[in-house]
Design an enzyme around this catalytic site. Sequence first.
Site, mmCIF file in Angstrom:
data_model
loop_
_atom_site.group_PDB
_atom_site.id
_atom_site.type_symbol
_atom_site.label_atom_id
_atom_site.label_comp_id
_atom_site.label_asym_id
_atom_site.label_seq_id
_atom_site.Cartn_x
_atom_site.Cartn_y
_atom_site.Cartn_z
ATOM 1 N N TYR A 170 -9.308 5.589 7.745
ATOM 2 C CA TYR A 170 -9.569 5.890 9.068
ATOM 3 C C TYR A 170 -10.304 6.944 9.112
ATOM 4 O O TYR A 170 -10.369 7.888 8.428
ATOM 5 C CB TYR A 170 -7.917 6.433 9.542
ATOM 6 C CG TYR A 170 -6.862 5.496 9.774
ATOM 7 C CD1 TYR A 170 -6.533 5.049 11.002
ATOM 8 C CD2 TYR A 170 -6.206 5.224 8.623
ATOM 9 C CE1 TYR A 170 -5.643 3.866 11.233
ATOM 10 C CE2 TYR A 170 -5.223 4.184 8.878
ATOM 11 C CZ TYR A 170 -4.637 3.702 10.027
ATOM 12 O OH TYR A 170 -3.809 2.510 10.283
ATOM 13 N N HIS A 202 0.688 -1.086 0.054
ATOM 14 C CA HIS A 202 -0.112 0.093 0.148
ATOM 15 C C HIS A 202 0.873 1.397 -0.082
ATOM 16 O O HIS A 202 1.655 1.337 0.935
ATOM 17 C CB HIS A 202 -0.873 0.123 1.141
ATOM 18 C CG HIS A 202 -2.145 -0.888 1.131
ATOM 19 N ND1 HIS A 202 -3.315 -0.611 1.856
ATOM 20 C CD2 HIS A 202 -2.197 -1.950 0.426
ATOM 21 C CE1 HIS A 202 -3.893 -1.578 1.606
ATOM 22 N NE2 HIS A 202 -3.707 -2.560 0.604
ATOM 23 N N LYS A 219 1.285 0.370 14.961
ATOM 24 C CA LYS A 219 2.741 0.344 15.460
ATOM 25 C C LYS A 219 3.424 -0.658 16.259
ATOM 26 O O LYS A 219 4.507 -0.912 16.407
ATOM 27 C CB LYS A 219 3.157 1.859 16.068
ATOM 28 C CG LYS A 219 3.159 2.768 15.214
ATOM 29 C CD LYS A 219 4.490 3.087 14.269
ATOM 30 C CE LYS A 219 4.017 4.109 13.331
ATOM 31 N NZ LYS A 219 4.200 3.434 11.873
ATOM 32 N N TYR A 242 3.782 7.120 9.502
ATOM 33 C CA TYR A 242 3.088 6.094 9.266
ATOM 34 C C TYR A 242 3.957 5.043 8.606
ATOM 35 O O TYR A 242 3.813 3.544 8.906
ATOM 36 C CB TYR A 242 1.796 6.431 8.369
ATOM 37 C CG TYR A 242 0.816 5.270 8.413
ATOM 38 C CD1 TYR A 242 -0.175 5.233 9.176
ATOM 39 C CD2 TYR A 242 0.851 4.126 7.523
ATOM 40 C CE1 TYR A 242 -1.243 4.256 9.274
ATOM 41 C CE2 TYR A 242 0.155 3.293 7.454
ATOM 42 C CZ TYR A 242 -0.931 3.487 8.290
ATOM 43 O OH TYR A 242 -2.122 2.330 8.237
ATOM 44 N N PRO A 254 -3.665 0.895 19.065
ATOM 45 C CA PRO A 254 -3.353 0.298 17.797
ATOM 46 C C PRO A 254 -3.590 1.522 16.356
ATOM 47 O O PRO A 254 -3.302 0.947 15.504
ATOM 48 C CB PRO A 254 -4.530 -0.620 17.735
ATOM 49 C CG PRO A 254 -5.592 -0.275 18.618
ATOM 50 C CD PRO A 254 -4.922 0.382 19.691
HETATM 51 C C1 PHB Z 1 -5.714 -4.046 11.207
HETATM 52 O O1 PHB Z 1 -5.615 -4.265 10.041
HETATM 53 O O2 PHB Z 1 -5.861 -4.957 12.255
HETATM 54 C C2 PHB Z 1 -5.071 -2.436 11.338
HETATM 55 C C3 PHB Z 1 -4.681 -1.747 10.582
HETATM 56 C C4 PHB Z 1 -4.450 -0.447 10.974
HETATM 57 C C5 PHB Z 1 -4.224 0.046 12.018
HETATM 58 C C6 PHB Z 1 -4.693 -0.951 13.223
HETATM 59 C C7 PHB Z 1 -5.176 -1.991 12.892
HETATM 60 O O3 PHB Z 1 -4.051 1.010 12.451
#
Ligand code: PHB
Length: 400
Positions: free
Chosen positions: A207, A78, A303, A391, A299
Amino acid sequence: MTNPSTTRTQVAIIGAGPSGLLLGQLLHKAGIDAIILERQTGEYVLGRIRAGVLEQVCIDLMDEAGVGERMHKEGLVHGGFEMLYHGKRHRIDMNALTGGKNVMVYGQTEVTRDLMEAREAAGLPTVYEAHNVSIHDFDSTRPRVKYEKDGVEHTIECDFIAGCDGFHGVCRASVPRNAITEYEKVYPFGWLGLLSDTPPVSDELIYVNSPRGFALCSQRSKTRSRYYLQVPLTDRIEEWTDEAFWQELRLRLDDEGREKLVTGPSIEKSIAPLRSFVTEPLRFGRLFLAGDAGHIVPPTGAKGLNLAATDVKYLSSAIIEFFDEKSEAGIDSYSQRCLRRIWKAERFSWWFTALMHRFPEDGPIVSKFQEAELDYLLNSEAGSRSIAENYVGLPLNFGE
Ligand code: PHB
Ligand code: APR
């Protein structure tokens, strides 16, 4: 019944999560032997669903450990992700903003499985269902680990103990209280996660900052989705039917998302609390803490696994340097090097969490602050670049 035994190894690793397994693999590549003790079964470890976004540093480590093949085949590269607020999406073009860096979407479960299989194929020792693990004399040069298996007590004599046993492990808990400082923040909400065999709502992660709370649209593959909703800590998983989950997710998405969302039965659903936590230091004589044993991030930004992987990189280098070059420089600087990186990821995860969630104690003015900050960040190249740079993950030697 086996008799009590005493075994010798160079490194006793406690915990067969991603940290312990990756450390075992990197040490094996360098010709250093290790035994891993894990309290659960292998199936149990693989049953835990965790995040799934790997930074370049983590991808490189999987390759270095010789376990990157399936990840490169099945993982999804990605180059950007989306942020949705005020009903509008904005793309963070990570690749362009960081001079060509990407992340890899590949589940932690898969990372763990690849590492477990490589360990098994190499015939390296892992003791699953090792009970009552206790660690001794790590303030001397001859530490020992004791455990029970099938009711029989065993002892391992070693040069180093690697505490890779997660947040609830025995290693951090065995350090004298006056030798350790713990920093902690618990957030007033949780993440309700749902995994389903449905195509992701979008090619990239989204997000979402919505008046109803945070949401995240993530994925594991082109046919498996992972979604999250911010929920009150008082919610119980039994109260959330799949239908209620999908309905709430729809309400937090934009029109395009609502239209494209494909729903289906959940294959896993759970609520996880959010916490920022750091232990200082991470080394106590011949004991080292790595991964969740030493720190937890919320989460938001994924990270956790990446930080665990970089701790392990620093630790394996330090141990290899000790045995190959008879130098203690690496083990002496382990804690400081890790913590410098950890605090930056802690800072980012805390900030990103604060930016995207509704905090029950905050009034409408804070939502306005968030909106203004998002409007600034996403329309400023400097702002967007700062998000992108964090990120994709800071370089291993950042600031050194
Ligand atoms: C996930 O795919 O579980 C996931 C992805 C990005 C995040 C947190 C969890 O920031
Ligand atoms: N004895 C033996 N094993 C133990 C003990 C103990 N007393 N206590 C815990 N363990 C095992 C756990 O069963 C678990 O399998 O240690 C392992 C720790 O694994 P993780 O919790 O996955 O921690 P870590 O390997 O550091 O991985 C960090 O996991 O939680 C996520 O976000 C985090 O992605 C990051 C990653």
